[in-house]
Design an enzyme around this catalytic site. Structure first.
Site, PDB file in Angstrom:
ATOM      1  N   LYS A 174       0.867  -1.214   0.220  1.00  0.00           N
ATOM      2  CA  LYS A 174       0.170  -0.260  -0.136  1.00  0.00           C
ATOM      3  C   LYS A 174       1.292   1.716   0.028  1.00  0.00           C
ATOM      4  O   LYS A 174       1.967   1.589   0.503  1.00  0.00           O
ATOM      5  CB  LYS A 174      -0.787   0.207   1.005  1.00  0.00           C
ATOM      6  CG  LYS A 174      -2.144   0.959   1.320  1.00  0.00           C
ATOM      7  CD  LYS A 174      -2.719   1.457   2.510  1.00  0.00           C
ATOM      8  CE  LYS A 174      -2.152   2.660   2.779  1.00  0.00           C
ATOM      9  NZ  LYS A 174      -1.939   3.685   2.408  1.00  0.00           N
ATOM     10  N   GLY A 227       7.623   5.037   7.356  1.00  0.00           N
ATOM     11  CA  GLY A 227       6.172   6.593   7.918  1.00  0.00           C
ATOM     12  C   GLY A 227       6.036   6.386   9.500  1.00  0.00           C
ATOM     13  O   GLY A 227       7.118   6.886   9.935  1.00  0.00           O
ATOM     14  N   THR A 231       2.819   6.897  13.560  1.00  0.00           N
ATOM     15  CA  THR A 231       2.040   4.974  13.074  1.00  0.00           C
ATOM     16  C   THR A 231       2.509   3.523  13.381  1.00  0.00           C
ATOM     17  O   THR A 231       1.916   2.744  13.755  1.00  0.00           O
ATOM     18  CB  THR A 231       1.747   5.403  11.368  1.00  0.00           C
ATOM     19  OG1 THR A 231       1.602   6.556  10.436  1.00  0.00           O
ATOM     20  CG2 THR A 231       0.886   4.883  11.118  1.00  0.00           C
ATOM     21  N   GLU A 249      10.498   1.519   9.523  1.00  0.00           N
ATOM     22  CA  GLU A 249      11.555   2.776   9.537  1.00  0.00           C
ATOM     23  C   GLU A 249      11.261   3.636  10.037  1.00  0.00           C
ATOM     24  O   GLU A 249       9.909   4.818   8.507  1.00  0.00           O
ATOM     25  CB  GLU A 249      11.642   2.288   8.062  1.00  0.00           C
ATOM     26  CG  GLU A 249      12.637   1.297   7.381  1.00  0.00           C
ATOM     27  CD  GLU A 249      14.150   1.713   8.070  1.00  0.00           C
ATOM     28  OE1 GLU A 249      14.921   2.584   8.578  1.00  0.00           O
ATOM     29  OE2 GLU A 249      14.729   0.194   7.685  1.00  0.00           O
ATOM     30  N   CYS A 283      13.492  11.666   5.751  1.00  0.00           N
ATOM     31  CA  CYS A 283      13.234  12.215   7.434  1.00  0.00           C
ATOM     32  C   CYS A 283      14.782  11.620   7.120  1.00  0.00           C
ATOM     33  O   CYS A 283      15.280  11.440   8.634  1.00  0.00           O
ATOM     34  CB  CYS A 283      13.228  10.388   7.027  1.00  0.00           C
ATOM     35  SG  CYS A 283      13.839   8.873   6.541  1.00  0.00           S
ATOM     36  N   GLU A 384       9.927  16.070  15.410  1.00  0.00           N
ATOM     37  CA  GLU A 384       9.469  15.988  13.657  1.00  0.00           C
ATOM     38  C   GLU A 384       8.935  17.551  12.470  1.00  0.00           C
ATOM     39  O   GLU A 384       7.747  16.814  13.061  1.00  0.00           O
ATOM     40  CB  GLU A 384       9.851  14.477  12.961  1.00  0.00           C
ATOM     41  CG  GLU A 384       9.781  14.233  11.757  1.00  0.00           C
ATOM     42  CD  GLU A 384      10.258  13.281  11.172  1.00  0.00           C
ATOM     43  OE1 GLU A 384       9.241  12.466  11.258  1.00  0.00           O
ATOM     44  OE2 GLU A 384      10.815  12.404  10.536  1.00  0.00           O
TER      45      GLU A 384
HETATM   46  P1  NDP Z   1       2.032   7.654   8.005  1.00  0.00           P
HETATM   47  O1  NDP Z   1       2.638   7.074   9.418  1.00  0.00           O
HETATM   48  O2  NDP Z   1       1.228   8.951   8.534  1.00  0.00           O
HETATM   49  O3  NDP Z   1       1.617   6.554   6.884  1.00  0.00           O
HETATM   50  C1  NDP Z   1       3.011   5.843   6.149  1.00  0.00           C
HETATM   51  C2  NDP Z   1       1.915   4.867   5.695  1.00  0.00           C
HETATM   52  O4  NDP Z   1       1.756   4.295   6.177  1.00  0.00           O
HETATM   53  C3  NDP Z   1       0.923   5.767   5.096  1.00  0.00           C
HETATM   54  O5  NDP Z   1       0.980   4.239   3.661  1.00  0.00           O
HETATM   55  C4  NDP Z   1      -0.640   5.295   5.372  1.00  0.00           C
HETATM   56  O6  NDP Z   1      -1.506   5.856   4.609  1.00  0.00           O
HETATM   57  C5  NDP Z   1       0.092   4.446   6.890  1.00  0.00           C
HETATM   58  N1  NDP Z   1      -1.072   4.383   7.458  1.00  0.00           N
HETATM   59  C6  NDP Z   1      -1.340   4.881   8.794  1.00  0.00           C
HETATM   60  N2  NDP Z   1      -2.555   4.601   9.293  1.00  0.00           N
HETATM   61  C7  NDP Z   1      -2.240   3.662   9.536  1.00  0.00           C
HETATM   62  C8  NDP Z   1      -2.281   2.067  10.236  1.00  0.00           C
HETATM   63  N3  NDP Z   1      -2.764   2.471  11.225  1.00  0.00           N
HETATM   64  N4  NDP Z   1      -2.158   1.017   9.996  1.00  0.00           N
HETATM   65  C9  NDP Z   1      -1.152   0.502   8.990  1.00  0.00           C
HETATM   66  N5  NDP Z   1      -1.140   2.038   7.904  1.00  0.00           N
HETATM   67  C10 NDP Z   1      -0.790   3.017   7.906  1.00  0.00           C
HETATM   68  O7  NDP Z   1       4.034   9.160   7.845  1.00  0.00           O
HETATM   69  P2  NDP Z   1       3.699  10.073   6.444  1.00  0.00           P
HETATM   70  O8  NDP Z   1       2.985   9.673   5.282  1.00  0.00           O
HETATM   71  O9  NDP Z   1       3.284  10.916   7.361  1.00  0.00           O
HETATM   72  O10 NDP Z   1       5.287   9.964   6.555  1.00  0.00           O
HETATM   73  C11 NDP Z   1       5.941  11.098   7.521  1.00  0.00           C
HETATM   74  C12 NDP Z   1       6.982   9.918   8.319  1.00  0.00           C
HETATM   75  O11 NDP Z   1       7.578   8.787   7.022  1.00  0.00           O
HETATM   76  C13 NDP Z   1       7.718  10.943   8.799  1.00  0.00           C
HETATM   77  O12 NDP Z   1       7.752  10.833   9.776  1.00  0.00           O
HETATM   78  C14 NDP Z   1       8.949  10.851   8.056  1.00  0.00           C
HETATM   79  O13 NDP Z   1      10.212  10.759   9.489  1.00  0.00           O
HETATM   80  C15 NDP Z   1       8.528   8.696   8.019  1.00  0.00           C
HETATM   81  N6  NDP Z   1       9.627   8.169   6.924  1.00  0.00           N
HETATM   82  C16 NDP Z   1      10.485   7.457   7.124  1.00  0.00           C
HETATM   83  C17 NDP Z   1      11.799   6.851   6.969  1.00  0.00           C
HETATM   84  C18 NDP Z   1      12.873   6.083   7.327  1.00  0.00           C
HETATM   85  O14 NDP Z   1      13.222   5.441   6.475  1.00  0.00           O
HETATM   86  N7  NDP Z   1      13.078   5.963   8.702  1.00  0.00           N
HETATM   87  C19 NDP Z   1      11.388   7.276   5.526  1.00  0.00           C
HETATM   88  C20 NDP Z   1      10.796   8.338   4.844  1.00  0.00           C
HETATM   89  C21 NDP Z   1       9.526   8.581   6.051  1.00  0.00           C
HETATM   90  P3  NDP Z   1      -1.976   7.298   4.394  1.00  0.00           P
HETATM   91  O15 NDP Z   1      -0.929   7.602   3.540  1.00  0.00           O
HETATM   92  O16 NDP Z   1      -3.073   6.758   3.690  1.00  0.00           O
HETATM   93  O17 NDP Z   1      -2.178   7.837   5.919  1.00  0.00           O
END
Ligand code: NDP
Length: 480
Positions: A174, A227, A231, A249, A283, A384
């Site tokens: 997803k 993400g 989450t 991650e 990130c 962040e």
């Molecule tokens: P989110 O945690 O909001 O979302 C990440 C993904 O998880 C999306 O596909 C989201 O769907 C999905 N998601 C949200 N809620 C759930 C749930 N309850 N169960 C399963 N899946 C879920 O992060 P963002 O998209 O806002 O991304 C930004 C974040 O990602 C920042 O904190 C950043 O630091 C982190 N990040 C970390 C990296 C790393 O390598 N450590 C690299 C890049 C980013 P939807 O978008 O539809 O809500």
């Protein structure tokens, strides 16, 4: 209007509930597509397809798997312009960035893991003196879930999918519902490359419904997630009682530590990039900049001059340095941190405002922003922001900056600028982070372990670490 569909069992499908989400173009704020808001029923359909595909796929020779992955990589390269335009439009990032970083890296992910799987080997241990031999098999897990965020959409989506399928698993993936387009386009590439039906299933929808259905599915045995930390906490809470394998991650609040003995020009150039590349929505961006006191004023002047020269503009303009932020909601979040800084009496030394671009007045544009903070305890240094906002502050000693670098809940990456070997060793040994760059930033080698500590996650991806995650380890002991 673009209609995005789920890709299940090699077919493009509408969501079973016929429920859709609007897809916005960040550059002008307009709706330009519809994305499925998939439910549990769609995830179940994808699961059944993946389950059916698994026995054959897991027995497909490594040469055949490798050939298909490399073919996907070649097709992405052949469609570079098309994919880059789609990514830039969907995410708001400058087209040149999508063309030079995002899409090439998505292609490299498939090529790298396609090649790497042919080199992945089992170990054997001769148990000397006991007439026994142990061998360790690493077998594919079965059906696994991959969930990725919006900031590097296809880049991070494929970073998970490629090793998962190379290792013989079948995948339910997803992308973020905010940036679904390139993941949708990938389905067609997989068909052209001859990936068997059901090996990769791409299901679109909201995190708390579609994503939640993936993590709650009792037979999806592993979840690779990139993400936000919040989450990640929810995923761990749901998945742990089912004993799923988890790779998380998560967020970061990375220090960029600059000593006076560094190569100044190189540092300055790279610090502009590590602060504002992709609108600061990486990130790994160094959002807390600590500068040795003896060069603080010089750095501040030079840095601000360079930041002010960055061009905020439409993502399709080749001269644009800073494109649009990904969504209206995210723009509001970034803005709110500037308000926090103002209320806390911190000094905004450049930027801090939304930008109105001629003909694209409803786009989500924000100035690259530098804020001088008095200490590391302030909210801007602890939380962040994930946008084009960095803080700067001086330090006097190695111990002082080390304490501040580590005094945060995150531990993803750090950047260090110095020419002293002794200091490099002292600092890198003691900085709490999973990834440290010295005199560079974002220089990636896909063989290396990638991931964070503390609230930045658990597990490592990259190289053979990814294969270790996407396989179950089984040891066999034979007495002869
Ligand atoms: P989110 O945690 O909001 O979302 C990440 C993904 O998880 C999306 O596909 C989201 O769907 C999905 N998601 C949200 N809620 C759930 C749930 N309850 N169960 C399963 N899946 C879920 O992060 P963002 O998209 O806002 O991304 C930004 C974040 O990602 C920042 O904190 C950043 O630091 C982190 N990040 C970390 C990296 C790393 O390598 N450590 C690299 C890049 C980013 P939807 O978008 O539809 O809500």
């Amino acid at each position: 209007m673009l209609t995005i569909k789920n890709f299940i069992n090699g077919e493009f499908e509408n969501p079973i509930s016929n429920d859709w989400i609007d897809n916005y173009c960040p550059a002008n704020g307009e709706i330009y597509g519809q994305t499925p808001n998939s439910s549990k029923a769609d995830i179940e359909q994808a699961y059944q397809a993946a389950k059916k595909a698994f026995p054959n796929w897991s027995q497909t020779t490594l040469e055949e798997r490798s050939k298909i992955l490399i073919r996907i990589s070649e097709l992405l390269e052949a469609n570079l312009q098309y994919f880059a335009e789609a990514e830039s439009k969907d995410n708001g990032k400058p087209i040149h960035l999508a063309k030079s970083v995002d899409i090439p890296r998505a292609a490299s992910n498939f090529r790298f893991f396609g090649n790497a799987i042919t080199q992945f080997s089992s170990e054997s241990h001769e148990t000397v003196g006991k007439d026994a031999l142990n061998f360790t098999l690493r077998q594919p897990i079965g059906v696994v879930g991959c969930i990725s965020p919006w900031n590097l959409p296809l880049y991070l989506f494929t970073w998970k999918i490629a090793p998962a399928i190379a290792a013989g698993n079948c995948v339910i993936a997803k992308p973020s519902e905010i940036t679904p387009v390139t993941a949708f386009l990938l389905g067609d590439i997989c068909l052209q490359a001859g990936l068997p039906n059901g090996v990769l299933n791409i299901v679109h929808g909201l995190g708390n419904s579609t994503g939640q259905a993936i993590i709650e599915h009792p037979d999806i045995k592993a979840i690779s997630f990139t993400g936000g930390t919040k989450t990640g906490v929810n995923i761990a809470r749901v998945a742990a009682p089912m004993f799923k394998k988890l790779s998380l991650e998560l967020g970061g609040k990375n220090p960029n530590i600059i000593f006076a003995d560094c190569d100044y020009d190189d540092m300055l150039e790279t610090t502009v990039r590590s602060s504002f590349a992709n609108q600061g929505q990486i990130c790994l961006c160094g959002s807390r900049i600590f500068i040795e006191a003896s060069i603080y004023d010089t750095f501040k002047n030079d840095f601000v001059k360079k930041v002010k020269a960055l061009k905020v503009g439409h993502p399709s303009n080749s001269k644009t340095d800073i494109g649009a932020l990904v969504s209206k909601g995210h723009l509001e979040k970034v803005k709110s941190y500037v308000n926090i800084a103002e209320n806390e009496g911190e000094r905004i030394i450049c930027g801090g405002k939304t930008v109105s671009i001629e003909d694209y007045k409803n786009g989500y544009y924000f100035e690259p922003t530098v804020i001088e903070v008095p200490n590391n305890e302030c909210r801007l240094n602890q939380e962040e922001i994930f946008g084009p906002v960095v803080t700067i502050m001086p330090f006097n000693t190695e111990e002082e900056v080390l304490q501040m670098a580590n005094d945060v809940k995150y531990g993803l990456s750090a950047t260090l600028w110095t020419n002293s070997l002794k200091r490099t060793m002292h600092m890198t040994t003691n900085i709490q982070a999973g990834i440290i760059w010295v005199n560079t930033w974002m220089l990636r080698d896909l063989r290396t372990p990638f991931g964070g500590i503390k609230a930045s996650g658990i597990g490592r991806e990259g190289g053979f670490e990814a294969f270790r995650f996407f396989t179950e380890t089984k040891n066999v002991c034979i007495k002869y």
